[in-house]
Design an enzyme around this catalytic site. Structure first.
Site, short mmCIF file in Angstrom:
data_model
loop_
_atom_site.label_atom_id
_atom_site.label_comp_id
_atom_site.label_asym_id
_atom_site.label_seq_id
_atom_site.Cartn_x
_atom_site.Cartn_y
_atom_site.Cartn_z
N HIS A 137 0.91 -1.25 0.15
CA HIS A 137 0.30 0.20 -0.22
C HIS A 137 0.70 1.11 0.20
O HIS A 137 2.08 0.71 0.61
CB HIS A 137 -0.99 0.45 1.29
N HIS B 233 4.76 0.22 0.05
CA HIS B 233 5.33 -0.37 0.94
C HIS B 233 4.11 -1.45 1.43
O HIS B 233 3.31 -1.55 1.38
CB HIS B 233 6.54 0.74 2.02
C1 SIN Z 1 2.91 1.33 7.64
O1 SIN Z 1 2.76 0.83 6.68
O2 SIN Z 1 2.77 2.56 7.92
C2 SIN Z 1 3.70 0.38 8.72
C3 SIN Z 1 5.53 -0.11 8.05
C4 SIN Z 1 6.28 -1.47 9.38
O3 SIN Z 1 5.23 -0.80 10.36
O4 SIN Z 1 6.42 -1.45 8.81
#
Ligand code: SIN
Length: 271
Positions: free
Chosen positions: A97, A244
């Site tokens: 996302h 990510h």
């Molecule tokens: C997020 O989506 O901001 C969380 C990313 C993470 O916990 O690595």
């Protein structure tokens, strides 16, 4: 201050040289820092000891922050607490996302800092949306540039914003291909976390095209990096460039940190 860094892959991802402290950046360092984030997509800074309040102050120097009045545990409202432990059935941020793309002016930079990390696991994966867009055929690129998608707020975000229904937050229409205001580079801007549908297509066409694009992102290992966290690591990513995916592979260990999210601008369509 010179923002010396080593590259994580030739195309995207950088780690700042040891000794550079984000809290020590001067005002004149901030534009070069934002440009570095735009050009590299992901910037890792190790050994950044700071309190949540200092993190919120640093992030606020990069732009207007999203506020999260729903947190009830003393977390500053400019931050989101990211936490999973032995009681967790899922972890926030799993699945590819771009942060809260349902906003009219969706996030530019996100600044995540870890305080507690599992002994192993808990990496965050990043995928380069410019590379993925440019890997498509010229005909597909031209077609995607004609399309818009609707992005909807989803579950956890409602709680953080302190509202009960997604109607209170609203949805947004964004171009499927965006251009970065600093670099002028195009990037694919649909994500499985928040994109509901491509509005110019029928339901079946939208489902099929989004499935194709999400599979392309998930399989594009040459356009991905994986960041391993240590306590006091800060990772800054540009949501205009990357998506990510937080890996929840460390149950029942604890992973805990804080994210600040900087408001971007109305999404610029690629022409
Ligand atoms: C997020 O989506 O901001 C969380 C990313 C993470 O916990 O690595």
């Amino acid at each position: 201050m010179e923002l010396s860094h080593v590259t994580l892959t030739p195309e995207f991802g950088s780690e700042l040289a040891a000794g550079i402290k984000l809290l020590d950046l001067a005002d004149e360092d901030l534009d070069p820092f934002k440009l570095l984030c735009a050009e590299r997509g992901v910037v890792v800074a190790r050994d950044q000891v700071m309190t949540p309040e200092e993190q919120a102050r640093f992030a606020g120097r990069l732009g207007e922050l999203f506020k999260n009045p729903g947190s009830k545990d003393g977390t500053p409202e400019e931050l989101i607490k990211i936490k999973a432990n032995e009681k967790s059935k899922f972890a926030a941020g799993t699945g590819w996302h771009s942060d809260v793309s349902s906003e009219q002016e969706p996030p530019g930079l996100s600044i995540l800092r870890m305080e507690v990390v599992p002994e192993s696991g808990g990496d965050t994966l990043f995928a380069n949306m410019t590379h993925i867009f440019e890997s498509l055929s010229p005909s597909m690129q031209s077609f995607l540039k004609t399309l818009k998608a609707r992005h909807d707020p989803r579950g956890h975000y409602l709680y953080l914003r302190g509202v009960k229904t997604k109607e209170e937050l609203g949805t947004s229409l964004h171009p499927v291909v965006r251009v970065h205001p600093l670099t002028g580079k195009p990037a694919l801007y649909v994500n499985s976390g928040f994109t509901d549908r491509i509005v110019d297509l029928s339901d079946r066409e939208s489902v099929a095209l989004l499935r194709f694009l999400y599979d392309t992102i998930a399989y594009a290992v040459d356009a991905q990096i994986r960041i391993s966290w240590r306590p006091h690591t800060v990772v800054v990513w540009d949501n205009r460039v990357v998506q990510h995916h937080a890996s929840f592979d460390y149950f029942p260990a604890t992973r805990m940190g804080y994210r600040a999210t900087v408001r971007g601008e109305p999404v610029i369509a690629a022409s």
